[in-house]
Motif scaffolding. Structure first.
Motif, mmCIF file in Angstrom:
data_model
loop_
_atom_site.group_PDB
_atom_site.id
_atom_site.type_symbol
_atom_site.label_atom_id
_atom_site.label_comp_id
_atom_site.label_asym_id
_atom_site.label_seq_id
_atom_site.Cartn_x
_atom_site.Cartn_y
_atom_site.Cartn_z
ATOM 1 N N HIS A 246 1.157 -1.010 0.066
ATOM 2 C CA HIS A 246 0.249 -0.150 0.017
ATOM 3 C C HIS A 246 0.743 1.283 0.267
ATOM 4 C CE1 HIS A 246 -3.987 -1.932 0.056
ATOM 5 N NE2 HIS A 246 -3.046 -2.602 1.027
ATOM 6 N N GLN A 247 1.773 1.235 0.833
ATOM 7 C CA GLN A 247 3.202 2.264 0.564
ATOM 8 C C GLN A 247 3.202 3.149 -0.705
ATOM 9 O OE1 GLN A 247 5.208 0.896 4.113
ATOM 10 N NE2 GLN A 247 4.780 2.283 5.013
ATOM 11 N N PRO A 258 0.008 12.043 -1.018
ATOM 12 C CA PRO A 258 -0.224 10.950 -1.453
ATOM 13 C C PRO A 258 -0.043 10.305 0.259
ATOM 14 C CG PRO A 258 2.486 11.394 -1.676
ATOM 15 C CD PRO A 258 1.440 12.261 -1.306
ATOM 16 N N GLY A 259 -0.556 11.011 1.529
ATOM 17 C CA GLY A 259 -0.088 10.434 1.936
ATOM 18 C C GLY A 259 0.460 9.982 3.068
ATOM 19 N N LEU A 260 2.314 9.968 2.360
ATOM 20 C CA LEU A 260 3.931 9.942 3.075
ATOM 21 C C LEU A 260 3.535 10.605 3.540
ATOM 22 C CD1 LEU A 260 4.366 7.082 0.181
ATOM 23 C CD2 LEU A 260 2.905 6.446 2.316
ATOM 24 N N ALA A 261 5.270 9.836 5.022
ATOM 25 C CA ALA A 261 6.269 11.570 4.919
ATOM 26 C C ALA A 261 7.027 11.470 3.924
ATOM 27 C CB ALA A 261 6.784 10.633 6.045
ATOM 28 N N PHE A 264 10.020 10.039 2.147
ATOM 29 C CA PHE A 264 9.656 8.649 2.313
ATOM 30 C C PHE A 264 9.514 7.990 1.337
ATOM 31 C CE2 PHE A 264 7.085 4.592 2.491
ATOM 32 C CZ PHE A 264 8.146 4.417 3.848
ATOM 33 N N VAL A 265 10.449 6.957 1.529
ATOM 34 C CA VAL A 265 10.771 5.649 0.784
ATOM 35 C C VAL A 265 10.984 4.231 1.264
ATOM 36 C CG1 VAL A 265 12.818 4.530 -0.942
ATOM 37 C CG2 VAL A 265 13.416 6.934 -0.570
ATOM 38 N N PRO A 266 9.258 3.652 0.377
ATOM 39 C CA PRO A 266 8.854 2.577 0.802
ATOM 40 C C PRO A 266 10.539 1.535 0.394
ATOM 41 C CG PRO A 266 7.664 3.537 -1.133
ATOM 42 C CD PRO A 266 8.867 3.879 -1.005
ATOM 43 N N ARG A 267 10.080 0.393 1.079
ATOM 44 C CA ARG A 267 11.369 -0.625 2.127
ATOM 45 C C ARG A 267 11.710 -0.956 1.087
ATOM 46 N NH1 ARG A 267 10.042 -6.057 3.767
ATOM 47 N NH2 ARG A 267 12.804 -6.838 4.985
#
Length: 307
Positions: A246-247, A258-261, A264-267
């Motif tokens: 989902h991230q 997008p609602g991400l910090a 932020f980079v997805p793992r």
């Protein structure tokens, strides 16, 4: 009653031992791709296909890219069944060269997918299919989908009914699938959705999905100035944990907010193309599930295309 209980316990022990042995085997198969060169990874592909009962064909081509110059590439191919048209099941086996000049371990991206595809091939080998199924394990995807484009140049797409591609399938129980391979691919993504519903799987569809070898077949994202080519129904699949999936969806499809910090980079994008893409990330259960899902999807497409 005691004997029935002991018998049941013994059966469970045998089953758990069998599952553990299979997990160890799948882990070892993925780990075998940790090699110093992509040419050595070719040898692993060939050895594993032979061990699975296939006689692979290695198709060489002149590839490379402007940055690194010309270099030989090797696509590895096996064919299951016969028929006038074919379904392709594909994954790339090459790993990216890191900044220090060493080769990434390349297990999440993309050895786990390769082992999953080989597991699917083993399942499909015993099926009565309407189409020929061609398993293609591509080289030089990391150089710009070179292996896939070279295969298309050599063979064309006239007889290809559909393409199922796997990229990044090393951990997690959430299936990700791309929905951006053109209108001709709608029935393929619909087949994925049907399979997800029937298996009660956690699945996430991406209107915008990261590019892989699927783009060479769908014509989406064709390099500027490249000649027009036939396009075929295509889907690209991967696995990740639910939160990560989902991230990643938000990162690619969330727009300006997008609602991400911030930053932020997805793992998954921290792992691939880095020295963190190691065996510690691999879950054999995901590789097993991937093989089963890929085989089931190919069977479903085989039946639907024959109607």
């Amino acid at each position: 009653m005691l004997f029935r209980t002991l018998a049941a316990a013994a059966a469970l022990l045998v089953l758990s031992t069998s599952v553990a042995a299979q997990d160890l085997d799948l882990r070892a198969q993925v780990a075998a791709y940790v090699q110093p060169t992509n040419e050595a990874r070719t040898g692993v592909v060939v050895d594993q296909l032979r061990a699975a009962g296939f006689e692979p064909v290695v198709e060489t081509f002149v590839g490379g890219n402007p940055r690194g110059g010309e270099m030989e590439g090797r696509n590895v191919v096996v064919t299951i069944g016969d028929g006038p048209r074919e379904i392709l099941l594909t994954a790339h086996y090459d790993a990216v060269v890191l900044r220090d000049g060493s080769l990434s371990h390349g297990v999440v991206d993309n050895a786990a997918s390769v082992v999953g595809v080989i597991e699917a091939a083993k399942i499909l080998k015993g099926k009565d299919l309407n189409h020929r199924v061609r398993i293609i394990l591509f080289d030089q995807e990391e150089l710009g989908l070179v292996g896939a484009r070279k295969w298309i140049e050599a063979h064309g797409l006239a007889n290809v009914a559909a393409v199922v591609n796997s990229d990044v399938a090393g951990y997690g129980d959430t299936l990700m699938y791309g929905q951006n391979n053109g209108p001709q691919s709608a029935f393929v993504t619909r087949a994925v959705q049907e399979l997800c519903a029937e298996r009660a799987m956690q699945c996430v569809g991406f209107p915008i999905y990261p590019p892989s070898d699927d783009r060479a077949f769908s014509g989406v994202g064709r390099p500027q100035g490249a000649p027009a080519a036939p396009v075929v129904p295509t889907v690209s699949l991967g696995f990740q944990d639910e939160v990560g999936a989902h991230q990643m969806w938000l990162a690619f499809n969330g727009g300006e907010t997008p609602g991400l910090a911030e930053g932020f980079v997805p793992r998954v994008f921290q792992l691939i193309h880095s020295d963190g893409d190691t065996m510690e990330q691999i879950d054999p259960a995901t590789v097993k599930t991937a093989g089963e899902v890929y085989a089931a999807l190919v069977e479903r497409l085989d039946a639907q295309l024959a109607e």
